[in-house]
Design an enzyme around this catalytic site. Structure first.
Site, PDB file in Angstrom:
ATOM      1  N   ASP A  36       0.818  -1.216   0.000  1.00 16.23           N
ATOM      2  CA  ASP A  36       0.000   0.000   0.000  1.00 16.23           C
ATOM      3  C   ASP A  36       0.859   1.276   0.000  1.00 16.23           C
ATOM      4  O   ASP A  36       0.364   2.352   0.292  1.00 16.23           O
ATOM      5  CB  ASP A  36      -0.962  -0.003   1.199  1.00 16.23           C
ATOM      6  CG  ASP A  36      -0.219  -0.132   2.520  1.00 16.23           C
ATOM      7  OD1 ASP A  36       1.012  -0.357   2.491  1.00 16.23           O
ATOM      8  OD2 ASP A  36      -0.872  -0.002   3.567  1.00 16.23           O
ATOM      9  N   HIS A 242      23.295   6.687 -19.394  1.00 20.93           N
ATOM     10  CA  HIS A 242      22.202   6.757 -18.416  1.00 20.93           C
ATOM     11  C   HIS A 242      22.582   6.102 -17.087  1.00 20.93           C
ATOM     12  O   HIS A 242      21.755   5.456 -16.443  1.00 20.93           O
ATOM     13  CB  HIS A 242      20.931   6.116 -18.978  1.00 20.93           C
ATOM     14  CG  HIS A 242      20.325   6.918 -20.094  1.00 20.93           C
ATOM     15  ND1 HIS A 242      19.435   6.408 -20.990  1.00 20.93           N
ATOM     16  CD2 HIS A 242      20.503   8.207 -20.451  1.00 20.93           C
ATOM     17  CE1 HIS A 242      19.085   7.343 -21.862  1.00 20.93           C
ATOM     18  NE2 HIS A 242      19.734   8.454 -21.553  1.00 20.93           N
ATOM     19  N   ASP A 259      24.793  14.937 -13.928  1.00 20.28           N
ATOM     20  CA  ASP A 259      23.655  15.417 -14.720  1.00 20.28           C
ATOM     21  C   ASP A 259      22.467  15.419 -13.765  1.00 20.28           C
ATOM     22  O   ASP A 259      21.948  14.349 -13.416  1.00 20.28           O
ATOM     23  CB  ASP A 259      23.427  14.481 -15.909  1.00 20.28           C
ATOM     24  CG  ASP A 259      22.321  14.977 -16.833  1.00 20.28           C
ATOM     25  OD1 ASP A 259      21.519  15.841 -16.416  1.00 20.28           O
ATOM     26  OD2 ASP A 259      22.250  14.468 -17.974  1.00 20.28           O
ATOM     27  N   ASP A 270      17.767  21.067 -16.140  1.00 22.50           N
ATOM     28  CA  ASP A 270      18.538  19.915 -16.612  1.00 22.50           C
ATOM     29  C   ASP A 270      19.966  20.392 -16.888  1.00 22.50           C
ATOM     30  O   ASP A 270      20.223  21.006 -17.920  1.00 22.50           O
ATOM     31  CB  ASP A 270      17.858  19.371 -17.890  1.00 22.50           C
ATOM     32  CG  ASP A 270      18.529  18.125 -18.428  1.00 22.50           C
ATOM     33  OD1 ASP A 270      19.441  17.608 -17.768  1.00 22.50           O
ATOM     34  OD2 ASP A 270      18.125  17.681 -19.520  1.00 22.50           O
ATOM     35  N   HIS A 349      24.897  10.926 -29.013  1.00 29.64           N
ATOM     36  CA  HIS A 349      23.555  11.485 -28.808  1.00 29.64           C
ATOM     37  C   HIS A 349      23.448  12.846 -29.484  1.00 29.64           C
ATOM     38  O   HIS A 349      24.452  13.391 -29.954  1.00 29.64           O
ATOM     39  CB  HIS A 349      23.207  11.568 -27.320  1.00 29.64           C
ATOM     40  CG  HIS A 349      24.135  12.399 -26.474  1.00 29.64           C
ATOM     41  ND1 HIS A 349      24.084  13.770 -26.459  1.00 29.64           N
ATOM     42  CD2 HIS A 349      25.122  12.041 -25.602  1.00 29.64           C
ATOM     43  CE1 HIS A 349      24.996  14.222 -25.606  1.00 29.64           C
ATOM     44  NE2 HIS A 349      25.651  13.207 -25.080  1.00 29.64           N
ATOM     45  N   HIS A 353      17.302  18.901 -26.313  1.00 31.97           N
ATOM     46  CA  HIS A 353      15.877  18.574 -26.378  1.00 31.97           C
ATOM     47  C   HIS A 353      15.105  19.740 -25.798  1.00 31.97           C
ATOM     48  O   HIS A 353      15.666  20.566 -25.070  1.00 31.97           O
ATOM     49  CB  HIS A 353      15.580  17.281 -25.592  1.00 31.97           C
ATOM     50  CG  HIS A 353      16.191  17.278 -24.212  1.00 31.97           C
ATOM     51  ND1 HIS A 353      15.586  17.878 -23.135  1.00 31.97           N
ATOM     52  CD2 HIS A 353      17.365  16.791 -23.743  1.00 31.97           C
ATOM     53  CE1 HIS A 353      16.355  17.747 -22.065  1.00 31.97           C
ATOM     54  NE2 HIS A 353      17.453  17.097 -22.402  1.00 31.97           N
ATOM     55  N   HIS A 360      12.265  16.055 -20.909  1.00 30.38           N
ATOM     56  CA  HIS A 360      12.246  15.964 -22.379  1.00 30.38           C
ATOM     57  C   HIS A 360      10.855  16.465 -22.773  1.00 30.38           C
ATOM     58  O   HIS A 360       9.894  15.701 -22.809  1.00 30.38           O
ATOM     59  CB  HIS A 360      12.485  14.529 -22.860  1.00 30.38           C
ATOM     60  CG  HIS A 360      13.876  14.051 -22.523  1.00 30.38           C
ATOM     61  ND1 HIS A 360      14.260  12.745 -22.611  1.00 30.38           N
ATOM     62  CD2 HIS A 360      14.979  14.720 -22.095  1.00 30.38           C
ATOM     63  CE1 HIS A 360      15.535  12.632 -22.255  1.00 30.38           C
ATOM     64  NE2 HIS A 360      15.985  13.819 -21.931  1.00 30.38           N
ATOM     65  N   GLU A 383      23.717  20.310 -24.941  1.00 33.74           N
ATOM     66  CA  GLU A 383      24.459  19.353 -24.131  1.00 33.74           C
ATOM     67  C   GLU A 383      25.366  18.427 -24.932  1.00 33.74           C
ATOM     68  O   GLU A 383      25.195  17.209 -24.903  1.00 33.74           O
ATOM     69  CB  GLU A 383      23.488  18.521 -23.293  1.00 33.74           C
ATOM     70  CG  GLU A 383      22.338  17.872 -24.061  1.00 33.74           C
ATOM     71  CD  GLU A 383      21.472  17.010 -23.141  1.00 33.74           C
ATOM     72  OE1 GLU A 383      22.035  16.139 -22.476  1.00 33.74           O
ATOM     73  OE2 GLU A 383      20.247  17.234 -23.098  1.00 33.74           O
ATOM     74  N   TYR A 387      32.620  10.812 -25.029  1.00 36.40           N
ATOM     75  CA  TYR A 387      32.697   9.627 -24.164  1.00 36.40           C
ATOM     76  C   TYR A 387      33.657   8.646 -24.827  1.00 36.40           C
ATOM     77  O   TYR A 387      33.333   8.099 -25.885  1.00 36.40           O
ATOM     78  CB  TYR A 387      31.310   8.999 -23.995  1.00 36.40           C
ATOM     79  CG  TYR A 387      30.238  10.049 -23.742  1.00 36.40           C
ATOM     80  CD1 TYR A 387      29.965  10.502 -22.446  1.00 36.40           C
ATOM     81  CD2 TYR A 387      29.544  10.642 -24.805  1.00 36.40           C
ATOM     82  CE1 TYR A 387      29.016  11.488 -22.222  1.00 36.40           C
ATOM     83  CE2 TYR A 387      28.595  11.634 -24.587  1.00 36.40           C
ATOM     84  CZ  TYR A 387      28.334  12.052 -23.290  1.00 36.40           C
ATOM     85  OH  TYR A 387      27.400  13.032 -23.076  1.00 36.40           O
ATOM     86  N   ARG A 404      30.339  15.737 -20.392  1.00 38.67           N
ATOM     87  CA  ARG A 404      29.172  16.414 -20.999  1.00 38.67           C
ATOM     88  C   ARG A 404      29.021  17.758 -20.293  1.00 38.67           C
ATOM     89  O   ARG A 404      29.283  17.864 -19.088  1.00 38.67           O
ATOM     90  CB  ARG A 404      27.907  15.571 -20.855  1.00 38.67           C
ATOM     91  CG  ARG A 404      26.649  16.247 -21.423  1.00 38.67           C
ATOM     92  CD  ARG A 404      25.473  15.282 -21.653  1.00 38.67           C
ATOM     93  NE  ARG A 404      24.950  14.701 -20.438  1.00 38.67           N
ATOM     94  CZ  ARG A 404      25.157  13.452 -20.057  1.00 38.67           C
ATOM     95  NH1 ARG A 404      25.901  12.643 -20.776  1.00 38.67           N
ATOM     96  NH2 ARG A 404      24.645  12.989 -18.917  1.00 38.67           N
ATOM     97  N   GLU A 406      26.061  20.711 -20.065  1.00 39.46           N
ATOM     98  CA  GLU A 406      24.663  20.926 -20.454  1.00 39.46           C
ATOM     99  C   GLU A 406      24.094  22.173 -19.783  1.00 39.46           C
ATOM    100  O   GLU A 406      24.148  22.308 -18.553  1.00 39.46           O
ATOM    101  CB  GLU A 406      23.818  19.707 -20.032  1.00 39.46           C
ATOM    102  CG  GLU A 406      22.330  19.877 -20.282  1.00 39.46           C
ATOM    103  CD  GLU A 406      21.534  18.608 -20.006  1.00 39.46           C
ATOM    104  OE1 GLU A 406      21.957  17.809 -19.152  1.00 39.46           O
ATOM    105  OE2 GLU A 406      20.493  18.424 -20.651  1.00 39.46           O
TER     106      GLU A 406
HETATM  107  N1  GLY Z   1      19.012  14.511 -17.991  1.00 41.02           N
HETATM  108  C1  GLY Z   1      18.480  13.984 -19.159  1.00 41.02           C
HETATM  109  C2  GLY Z   1      19.047  14.612 -20.338  1.00 41.02           C
HETATM  110  O1  GLY Z   1      20.044  15.291 -20.253  1.00 41.02           O
HETATM  111  O2  GLY Z   1      18.498  14.533 -21.394  1.00 41.02           O
HETATM  112 MN    MN Z   2      19.188  17.010 -21.176  1.00 39.19          MN
HETATM  113 MN    MN Z   3      20.733  16.192 -18.450  1.00 40.01          MN
END
Ligand code: GLY
Ligand code: MN
Ligand code: MN
Length: 436
Positions: A36, A242, A259, A270, A349, A353, A360, A383, A387, A404, A406
């Site tokens: 629950d 991820h 991140d 983000d 990538h 976004h 996102h 971003e 890598y 990265r 961002e």
């Molecule tokens: N934190 C998710 C992204 O950077 O898209």
């Molecule tokens: Mn992002």
């Molecule tokens: Mn991010």
């Protein structure tokens, strides 16, 4: 208390685009974690965008009329319930919700099955997002079938079903001044958390200690939650895009990629920053970091009206690929490496976004097969990253570097505004903050 200045105009704008018909927009269901115990509740972003109402078990129904003044904005929500309120907390109940949230009508959620077939009868168009939640799909088809079953009474069911999200995605893509104000705060809270992580990190700490500090800073500054699971990735973990285990020991000589962003009043930040665990970039780390930073700066400079969604990505790619060639990580010309996509060994990538209520966020990236043009109010992340996993054809001193950077950027009339500008990212700035 009147919370509501922006929601009613949004409902009216949405109804005007429907022209006529009925829209059914439920909020998100609650989810059990085990037995629950529930997961922390988070409303549906579309429902919230139109209502500002945060309780579960609620649904917005709009019956749009060509003559807008007759349009009905109806909320179904939980009843007041003294016992449940003692256990679980305050509920508005339909009566107060109608007044405070400015609906034309509000009813108990228990009346849904009785009233919805009546509201659907004789409407020609239904706006509903099929396929988001199978329980709602079943319920809506059940109501449609009830109306169809009454054909001999002269009632007709909608014959046209439109995805309500299509119109709403387009609205959500353009942030209002009010939304941007919240996003600035969300960015500022998240920026503080990143800065704090830079200040406290030391070799020997565990990634989870840094994650805890981020969450503490989010909550202490009034954010409701993390907008997504934080990535706190030391050394080679940063090459797992991820990575969320966040349970390794941080080693001197390694970089730490974080991140993380908070959610404030529904809106996400983000941010990614990458910095040395021991406070000093090594020579090779400096080289790759500066490359990613230059790519990010080029991409941010490309965020402006007149450019399209793809321009920042292409700007970042040009810089990154030239760097990969200069460092001997790729061979050939910039164009040939982009054509062959050989760069994807290190940068797999895209460069960003949309950002808003969802990390996102809603909104199409292409229109009529073409990248859409950037316009004021659109809010996006920038971003780029690099890598480098161990591989035979990669010089060993580059191995396990994952970087990265961002930021969150709004398109303005003249260019852009970087919401996360205060999060240190130049090498000298980072080393200074970490030394203090
Ligand atoms: N934190 C998710 C992204 O950077 O898209
Ligand atoms: Mn992002
Ligand atoms: Mn991010």
């Amino acid at each position: 208390m009147n919370l509501i200045t922006s929601y009613q105009p949004r409902r009216e704008q949405f109804a005007a685009q429907m022209q006529s018909g009925i829209a059914i927009i439920p909020t998100a269901p609650e989810h059990l974690r085990n037995r629950d115990s529930s997961y922390p509740y988070r409303f549906d972003s579309y429902f919230y965008y139109l209502t500002g109402f945060q309780e579960p078990e609620a649904i917005l129904v709009i019956v749009a009329e060509e003559n807008n003044s007759d349009t009905r904005y109806i909320l179904f929500c939980r009843d007041k319930d003294e016992t449940r309120e003692i256990w679980d907390g305050f509920r508005y109940g339909p009566e107060a919700a109608k007044e405070i949230f400015n609906f034309s009508e509000a009813y108990s959620i228990t009346k849904l099955d009785e009233l919805l077939p009546k509201l659907l009868a004789n409407q020609t168009k239904l706006y509903f997002s099929l396929g988001q939640d199978s329980a709602w799909d079943l319920r809506v088809t059940g109501w449609l079938n009830q109306v169809r079953g009454q054909a001999r009474t002269g009632a007709t069911a909608p014959t046209e079903i439109n995805d309500s999200h299509t119109l709403l995605d387009e609205m959500r893509l353009f942030k209002s001044a009010e939304e941007l104000q919240i996003m600035r705060q969300s960015a500022a809270i998240s920026t503080q958390a990143h800065k704090r992580a830079m200040q406290i990190v030391k070799p020997g700490m565990n990634e989870c200690e840094i994650e805890a500090e981020l969450l503490y800073l989010f909550r202490r500054q009034g954010a409701q939650a993390a907008a997504y699971t934080s990535i706190v990735a030391g050394g080679s973990n940063a090459c797992v895009l991820h990575y969320i285990e966040n349970n390794s020991q941080l080693k001197t000589g390694d970089l730490l990629l974080i991140d993380a962003g908070c959610e404030l009043n529904g809106y996400a930040a983000d941010i990614t920053r990458t910095f040395p665990v021991n406070g000093k970039f090594s020579a090779v780390q400096k080289d790759i970091y500066q490359l990613v930073l230059s790519a990010q700066e080029a991409a941010i400079a490309a965020v402006k009206p007149g450019n399209n969604w793809d321009h920042p990505h292409q700007a970042a790619l040009q810089v990154l690929v030239q760097g990969f060639i200069d460092f001997g990580l790729c061979k050939g010309s910039v164009d040939s490496v982009i054509d062959s996509q050989d760069y994807k060994r290190y940068y797999m990538h895209r460069t960003g976004h949309w950002l808003g209520l969802d990390v996102h966020d809603a909104g199409e990236y292409k229109q009529n097969g073409k990248w859409r043009s950037l316009q004021p109010g659109m809010t996006l992340t920038v971003e780029p990253g690099c890598y480098i996993r161990p591989a035979e054809n990669v010089p060993q001193h580059f191995w396990d570097i994952g970087i990265r950077i961002e930021d969150d950027v709004v398109v303005t009339k003249d260019g852009n505004e970087i919401l996360t500008i205060a999060a240190p990212k130049k090498i000298t700035e980072i080393e200074e903050v970490m030394y203090e």
